[in-house]
Design an enzyme around this catalytic site. Sequence first.
Site, PDB file in Angstrom:
ATOM      1  N   GLY A  42      24.296  28.058  43.846  1.00  0.00           N
ATOM      2  CA  GLY A  42      25.682  27.671  44.039  1.00  0.00           C
ATOM      3  C   GLY A  42      25.807  26.807  45.277  1.00  0.00           C
ATOM      4  O   GLY A  42      24.822  26.246  45.772  1.00  0.00           O
ATOM      5  N   HIS A 266      43.289  37.775  43.313  1.00  0.00           N
ATOM      6  CA  HIS A 266      43.925  36.452  43.355  1.00  0.00           C
ATOM      7  C   HIS A 266      45.289  36.513  42.677  1.00  0.00           C
ATOM      8  O   HIS A 266      45.415  37.010  41.571  1.00  0.00           O
ATOM      9  CB  HIS A 266      43.029  35.434  42.654  1.00  0.00           C
ATOM     10  CG  HIS A 266      43.417  34.021  42.942  1.00  0.00           C
ATOM     11  ND1 HIS A 266      44.528  33.440  42.392  1.00  0.00           N
ATOM     12  CD2 HIS A 266      42.849  33.079  43.718  1.00  0.00           C
ATOM     13  CE1 HIS A 266      44.618  32.191  42.826  1.00  0.00           C
ATOM     14  NE2 HIS A 266      43.613  31.944  43.621  1.00  0.00           N
ATOM     15  N   ARG A 330      47.245  35.346  50.016  1.00  0.00           N
ATOM     16  CA  ARG A 330      46.923  35.903  48.711  1.00  0.00           C
ATOM     17  C   ARG A 330      47.196  37.394  48.585  1.00  0.00           C
ATOM     18  O   ARG A 330      47.722  37.845  47.569  1.00  0.00           O
ATOM     19  CB  ARG A 330      45.443  35.654  48.407  1.00  0.00           C
ATOM     20  CG  ARG A 330      45.189  34.207  48.173  1.00  0.00           C
ATOM     21  CD  ARG A 330      43.732  33.940  47.928  1.00  0.00           C
ATOM     22  NE  ARG A 330      43.601  32.562  47.469  1.00  0.00           N
ATOM     23  CZ  ARG A 330      42.454  31.989  47.190  1.00  0.00           C
ATOM     24  NH1 ARG A 330      41.330  32.646  47.327  1.00  0.00           N
ATOM     25  NH2 ARG A 330      42.428  30.747  46.771  1.00  0.00           N
TER      26      ARG A 330
END
Lengths: 637, 252
Positions: A42, A266, A330
């Site tokens: 990643g 989220h 969030r």
Amino acid sequence: MELNARIPDHPIEKMWTNHQFDMKLVNPANKRKYRVIVVGTGLAGGAAAATMGELGYNVECFTFHDSPRRAHSIAAQGGINAAKNYQGDGDSIHRLFYDTVKGGDFRSREANVHRLAELSLNIIDQAVAQGVPFAREYGGLLANRSFGGAQVSRTFYARGQTGQQLLLGVYQALERQVHAGTVNMHVRKEMMDVIVVDGQARGIVTRDLVSGKIEAHMADAVVLGTGGYSNVFFLSTNAKGCNVTATWRAHRRGAGFANPCFTQIHPTCIPQSGEYQSKLTLMSESLRNDGRIWVPKRAGDDRPAHQIPEGERDYYLERLYPSFGNLAPRDIASRRAKEMVDAGHGVGSMKNGVYLDFADAIGRLGKSAVEERYGNLFQMYEKITGEDPYQVPMRIYPAPHYTMGGLWVDYDLMTTVPGLFAIGEANFSDHGANRLGASALMQGLADGYFIVPTTIGNYLADGPKGGVDENHAAARDAVREVTESQNRLLETRGSRSVDSFHQELGRLMWNHCGMARTESGLEEALRKLPELREQFWRDVRVPGSADTLNQSLEKAGRVADFLEFAEVMCHDALTRDESCGAHFREEHVTEEGEARRDDENFAHGAVWEFKGVGEEPVRHQEPLTFEHVPLSQRSYK
Amino acid sequence: MNLTLHVWRQSGPRDEGRFETFKPEGITESMSFLDMLDLVNEEITVDGGEPIAFEHDCREGICGSCGMVVNGVAHGPEKLVTACQLHMRSFSDGDEIWVEPWRASAFPVMRDLVVDRSSFDRIIQAGGYVSIRTGSAQDANAIPVPKPNADRAFDAAACIGCGACVAACPNASAMLFTSAKAAHLSYLPQGQTERLERAVGMVAIHDEEGFGNCTNHGACQEVCPKGISVDYISRLNRDLLKANLTGVEPGD
């Protein structure tokens, strides 16, 4: 377990610069004598492998995907923060540092966060030079937008595909090194264990996902960029393959695991549409720039959105947080949505969402401007729900998404096992108890491009480790243990699929260790988890054989590790007897319904030491001090 | 929904392969196509069989892992979606559905619907990048890019490397994939220095890997989940011509 963060003794503004000078270097001609293993491709792992390859190390890079380009960083949508202050709106390294420490609710290490804010500048330069097609203004310069938890516009973006474009930049840099012969890429090989020799990480055990071959790979150091563990909840926005195996296996071999209960939910995901569902979809938080969140004022109101007059709508974030409004951080936005749904104000056929409404933005900016900003997100939403968000408001609900907890690392990103480094989401370092939007990409790339390729030299500079190969007893033992565990999974021949256990684990964790936690709920989870684990090993059915491409076997190994890991997550949530950031204990709430921190007793990172499966793990503490961002109650009102 | 599902089963690269028929129960219209396959696999597992192997990961159309030919069309009947974004509402009660892997000699079948696409990585290795060392970049705003060019570069860069273009092409050509990467970089100032070497290098490996030539059918563009345009292929061909006329060799 000794926890020495090795924070360099310099003023924070000069710490990283001076530390780079203080560290030992490996002579360019000697770098090729070192072999470094990188697991994961990643943003963190791929960037680290490419950069260390460029520097001249022999890099062996592993991914369980068929190509490095598939890593889950690819799915990040909204953007990447950098303190460039290109907008001239008062941003600075100090402000990004300040926002990140505060946004993390004072549970991160100041020294690491400051370095992250400094490196944010270099990341954007690097990505642009690689050809990452960031959004631009008509004058040709880079565009920015705002994100939750910040009052400046510092987020760089590539439509709603920022993660994809940054990962392709990393992937291309990595493939360039593969071509140059400095990186040896191993695809479809999953890491199953770490090999520790004389207290140092010296290799890994992998399973070839095509042939089934289990083998040892040795090196002078090992870097894990293996992501987070949101899939412990089964339903999350993480890709299906994301798992805890690499970090959990490292933990079992002696690496401390820090703050596992810090999991981010989220706020803007598409609500579940039925029981069969295997995966939740996230909609970028950037939507909150122009979308207004509301629910009907009257609980149980069944009217379609357009029939509910303005006066009967509750724009609850704008009401509760006038200065941040829909851009509240969030954790706050998620918790408030849950409150609304729990109180019966939910919308949609399952009453499990809140509205995110673009009618005002379309009226103010025009449909084409909204399409320019969010076109692909709107398209994605319509594909999934069959509803057109230009016509009817989106429905959203929080979902597990990112994990702030991870392997404990020191300032050099080394775990408590010398020679074992953890980068990106796999470590715990920068986000405290809550990560701000557009900061994950920043951290992955800071760790991968700029930090670990430098700090690893300091560890290696004493000379190649040598003397250990695949036939060393530690390597052979690790290979044997992995093989035995795999055989046991195949031979159980029980009655239940791996997925059914994963779903049951997910429900248990969501109910007791999800968005809101209580002492009694966590104790119940800790009673049930060993039973579920025992049942798994007694009754799981893994079809097929060991020596073929066997996706059930891959999943089984990952779920087996999640079943062990879930327990330490609950222990952590239970012993952290306070609310902070995303960790919300219902026992600790302010009068206004916000998380009530207990700085006197919990201003520390909790670091867990493994003592055996089913044994109570040992909790250690890294005290946190806040010299530059004074401890205060977060206020976004 | 009642459906009849015919799925390609192949135990390994050397197996001949055959269709196997399933009649799954409990399918609803709001399920995704892969949710449906999950459900079939759950039944197979409980009944003691071996589940259908298929690749998937993000399940939101961006990782490029999934890919299957559904009723003869790569990624199925809907435009601009990957197989994971396909929903059962696109089918009708009583439908027969045929599911096959990508078929191309440069994408050998590994098992059931899983194919080996590592040839795509090797095309990128042949020049699909800008040669810039970490840490050697100038300030990002020192390279202004006209917005229209930045947008065109982005359109090309949106490719997810799924391989549908190859599966749809009668020649099994990967020119849409190859040209999208070349175009992404050739629209930007950063990509100019190596532009012609990149074109020559990537196309040479493309041919070596066994992908066919482009003969302008345009089937690739029709199935591309990201709407990548065949115009990039002409753009790449122009660069190739220029390289041939000026004697440019692949970069080392």
